[in-house]
Structure formats: structure tokens, C-alpha cells
Write an enzyme that holds these catalytic residues in place. Structure first.
Site, PDB file in Angstrom:
ATOM      1  N   ALA A 180      38.237  94.868  50.602  1.00  0.00           N
ATOM      2  CA  ALA A 180      38.159  94.047  49.390  1.00  0.00           C
ATOM      3  C   ALA A 180      38.580  92.637  49.769  1.00  0.00           C
ATOM      4  O   ALA A 180      39.737  92.244  49.619  1.00  0.00           O
ATOM      5  CB  ALA A 180      39.066  94.619  48.313  1.00  0.00           C
ATOM      6  N   GLY A 234      38.143  88.490  49.492  1.00  0.00           N
ATOM      7  CA  GLY A 234      37.740  87.485  48.505  1.00  0.00           C
ATOM      8  C   GLY A 234      37.693  88.106  47.120  1.00  0.00           C
ATOM      9  O   GLY A 234      38.548  88.902  46.749  1.00  0.00           O
ATOM     10  N   ASP A 241      32.306 101.595  50.473  1.00  0.00           N
ATOM     11  CA  ASP A 241      32.165 100.276  49.857  1.00  0.00           C
ATOM     12  C   ASP A 241      33.023 100.196  48.600  1.00  0.00           C
ATOM     13  O   ASP A 241      33.039 101.130  47.800  1.00  0.00           O
ATOM     14  CB  ASP A 241      30.701 100.027  49.455  1.00  0.00           C
ATOM     15  N   PRO A 279      19.887 105.401  48.950  1.00  0.00           N
ATOM     16  CA  PRO A 279      19.102 105.718  47.753  1.00  0.00           C
ATOM     17  C   PRO A 279      17.816 104.901  47.649  1.00  0.00           C
ATOM     18  O   PRO A 279      16.874 105.306  46.963  1.00  0.00           O
ATOM     19  CB  PRO A 279      20.049 105.371  46.602  1.00  0.00           C
ATOM     20  N   TYR A 337      15.590 104.161  49.980  1.00  0.00           N
ATOM     21  CA  TYR A 337      14.492 104.416  50.922  1.00  0.00           C
ATOM     22  C   TYR A 337      14.192 105.887  51.155  1.00  0.00           C
ATOM     23  O   TYR A 337      13.340 106.213  51.966  1.00  0.00           O
ATOM     24  CB  TYR A 337      14.823 103.769  52.285  1.00  0.00           C
ATOM     25  N   GLU A 346      25.256  97.904  59.094  1.00  0.00           N
ATOM     26  CA  GLU A 346      24.372  98.988  58.649  1.00  0.00           C
ATOM     27  C   GLU A 346      23.257  99.228  59.670  1.00  0.00           C
ATOM     28  O   GLU A 346      22.881 100.372  59.931  1.00  0.00           O
ATOM     29  CB  GLU A 346      23.785  98.657  57.273  1.00  0.00           C
TER      30      GLU A 346
END
Ligand code: NAG
Length: 330
Positions: free
Chosen positions: A98, A100, A187, A210, A212, A279
Site C-alpha cells: 500500500a 502512496g 493486491d 479474469p 483473459y 506480472e
């Protein structure tokens, strides 16, 4: 009477020898049973529906071609699974970043994790942030802990994303060894809506993205430049996995983080940044080293997407956000 005549000495020596052999034998038989293989039985009073190998979900694929389970609602019994893992007294670590303005997502993330993420198990959440005083106070159930780790601020979100692998690697090396069995890296701009529990445990665990999962792999946003260490060629790849949720046993996730980090840094030295940063590197890694368990998109949906019929439950989902508002650079 001489106690130490030849006969007595022989008897004593033989007894000692026999005891020694017995001791070694018993010691060995304890030693050779690895912890993992200890017999663990579910609670014998546990009542559950008879399992079947001919009936089950037919609308989705529940095993990969390399025989890793694909976890969908309706493919597992949560009560049975929990009873198996309960007796192993497992501990699960989770990381969230987390940095900023992303601290604004912490409250919902942490509160919903209390309701859905490994409820009833030992859970230790590590929050990495540059604004430790913005971490909200959330009441944690017994056996659950939260630790805040400070990280430097960054001007580019790509850089924040890139450093995650390094931070995961060092956390495992410095803190988690011998203190946790499994780790999940999640995340923060997401919320839990349904159970995420022991069904997700495995050696190396990846979540199918979710966006692709119904597409041909030619459309996956893999890194396509061969000079990048995240490169996946056309005609290659299994699924497109999320960077926003992955996990597994400590040593597997450690190797993944270490490898992705060094590939990322080697790319950076040559002036390359992969299409989707970590990723992309994660996807390359999972292509070479197949995950042992694959979680369906139930495990990381996106709030803005309407629910497809095969999605019977949304367990964890990215919240709708205004990037311009929260990212230091758009
Ligand atoms: C589970 O493990 C923790 C940490 O090692 C320990 O403190 C606790 O006593 C264990 N619980 C059981 C029931 O073995």
C-alpha cells in the site's frame, strides 16, 4: 562371588548391544517419516456428502493438462479440507503493498480478510507501506496478526510494482523461515467477498486472470519481445495469470520472487521494462515452472466485470478505481 566373570560380562555386553540396536531402529523409524507424510485423518465424527468421480461440475475444466487441480466452487468440500489442515496447525503469511494513496484500500482489504481469508487459521498479514501512520486499526481475531513494514516512496507505480518481488524475497529470508508454511501475495486494491481458504493451498499457486480466461492465448498480453527475460513466444503459454494474487509454500514462492526479481533487474540494465512488469515475469515463470494448483478467476475477479455463468461465487475482486487519482504517474 566375582560379578565380573566372563559369562556376566558377555551377557551385559550383549544386552547393551541389543538395546543399542533397538534404540537405533526406533530412532530411525521416527526419523524416516517426513513431517508431510504424517497420517492426518479428518475428524472421524465429520459427516459429509459421498464423493464421486463420475459426477461433478461439467461446465468448467477442473484439472490442467499437467494434472494440477483448477479450483472452482463445487469442486471441493471446505469443511473436510479445513479439518485436514486444522490438525497440521499451519500458518499462512500474506503480503499487501500500500504505497502512496493505495493506503485508502487497506481498511476494506483488512476488514474483509478477517471475514473470509483463512478464517480459523493462523494468519499473519504484512503490510508494506510508505505511510505507516495511515494503516487503519482493524480488530483481528485470535491467532491473526498484522505487521507494518516501511518502504520508501516512489514516483512511478511501475517501480513500486517492480520492487514487490524483492520485498517478498527479503521478507521470506528475514522473517518467515520457520514461522510460516504458506504465503500469498495479494493486491491491496481489492476486497474479499467469499471464502478464500485451505482449498487454495499448494506448492505453487497461481490465479487465472479474469480478463483473459476465455480467450485464445494469442491475445494474452504476455511480453512479446524476445530480448526481454519475460518473453513468451506466440503459440506458447498456458493461461494468463494475475500478478495480483499468487502464493504457495515458502520455498517455492521464494524461488519465484528471487527469479522474477533478478530477471526484472537484468532487463532493466538493458533498458527493457516488460509489458506488465512483474506480472509479465510471473507469467514467464509459470510457463516454465508449472503451478501445482491453479485458482479459477473466482479468486481475483474485477468489480467492473459482469459475472459470467461459470462464476458461482466471487471470492476476491479488484475494486473500481480511478487511476489518475491514486497513481503517482498515470
Ligand atoms: C501451533 O503452532 C504455534 C506456533 O508454532 C504454537 O504456538 C501452538 O502451540 C501450536 N498449536 C498446537 C495446537 O499445536
Amino acid at each position: 562371588m566375582n560379578l565380573f566373570n566372563g559369562k556376566t560380562v558377555t551377557v551385559i555386553l550383549l544386552s547393551v548391544l541389543l538395546l543399542g540396536v533397538l534404540y537405533c531402529y526406533m530412532y530411525q523409524s521416527y526419523r524416516v517419516v517426513p513431517l508431510e507424510q504424517e497420517v492426518v485423518r479428518p475428524d472421524s465424527s465429520l459427516k459429509y456428502t459421498q464423493p464421486s468421480i463420475v459426477q461433478g461440475r461439467t461446465d468448467v475444466v477442473t484439472v490442467t493438462p499437467w494434472l494440477a487441480p483448477v479450483v472452482w466452487e463445487g469442486t471441493f468440500n471446505p469443511v473436510l479440507l479445513d479439518s485436514i489442515y486444522k490438525s497440521k496447525n499451519i500458518s499462512i503469511a500474506a503480503t499487501v503493498f500500500a504505497v502512496g494513496k493505495y493506503t485508502m484500500f487497506l481498511k476494506d482489504f483488512l476488514e474483509t480478510a478477517e471475514q473470509h481469508f483463512f478464517v480459523g487459521f493462523r494468519v499473519h498479514i504484512y503490510v508494506f507501506t510508505d505511510r505507516p501512520n495511515e494503516v487503519p486499526q482493524v480488530k483481528l481475531a485470535a491467532g491473526r496478526q498484522l505487521t507494518v513494514r516501511s518502504v520508501p516512496s516512489s514516483k512511478r507505480w511501475q517501480e513500486i510494482s517492480a520492487r514487490r518481488m524483492e520485498l517478498i524475497q527479503t521478507l521470506i529470508e528475514e522473517k518467515l523461515r520457520n514461522h510460516a508454511d504458506y504465503i500469498f501475495c495479494l493486491d491491496v486494491d481489492s476486497k474479499f467477498h467469499g471464502r478464500w481458504g485451505t482449498e487454495s493451498l499448494g506448492g505453487m499457486v497461481a490465479v487465472v486472470h479474469p480478463g483473459y480466461y476465455r480467450d485464445s492465448r494469442s491475445r494474452f498480453p504476455y511480453e512479446r519481445r524476445p530480448k526481454s527475460r519475460a518473453y513468451v513466444a506466440h503459440g506458447e503459454g498456458d493461461f494468463y495469470y494475475c500478478g495480483g494474487a499468487f502464493g504457495g509454500v515458502l520455498h517455492e514462492v521464494h524461488l519465484l520472487a528471487k527469479t522474477c526479481r533478478s530477471n526484472f533487474e537484468a532487463d532493466a540494465k538493458e533498458g527493457i521494462e516488460a509489458a506488465w512488469q512483474e506480472e509479465s515475469h510471473l507469467n514467464r515463470y509459470m510457463w516454465i515452472n508449472k503451478p501445482s494448483k491453479v485458482l479459477s478467476p473466482e479468486y481475483l475477479w474485477q468489480d467492473f466485470k459482469s459475472r459470467n455463468p461459470e462464476i458461482h461465487i466471487i471470492r476476491f475482486s479488484g475494486v473500481v478505481k480511478n487511476y489518475a487519482e491514486i497513481r503517482p504517474n498515470a
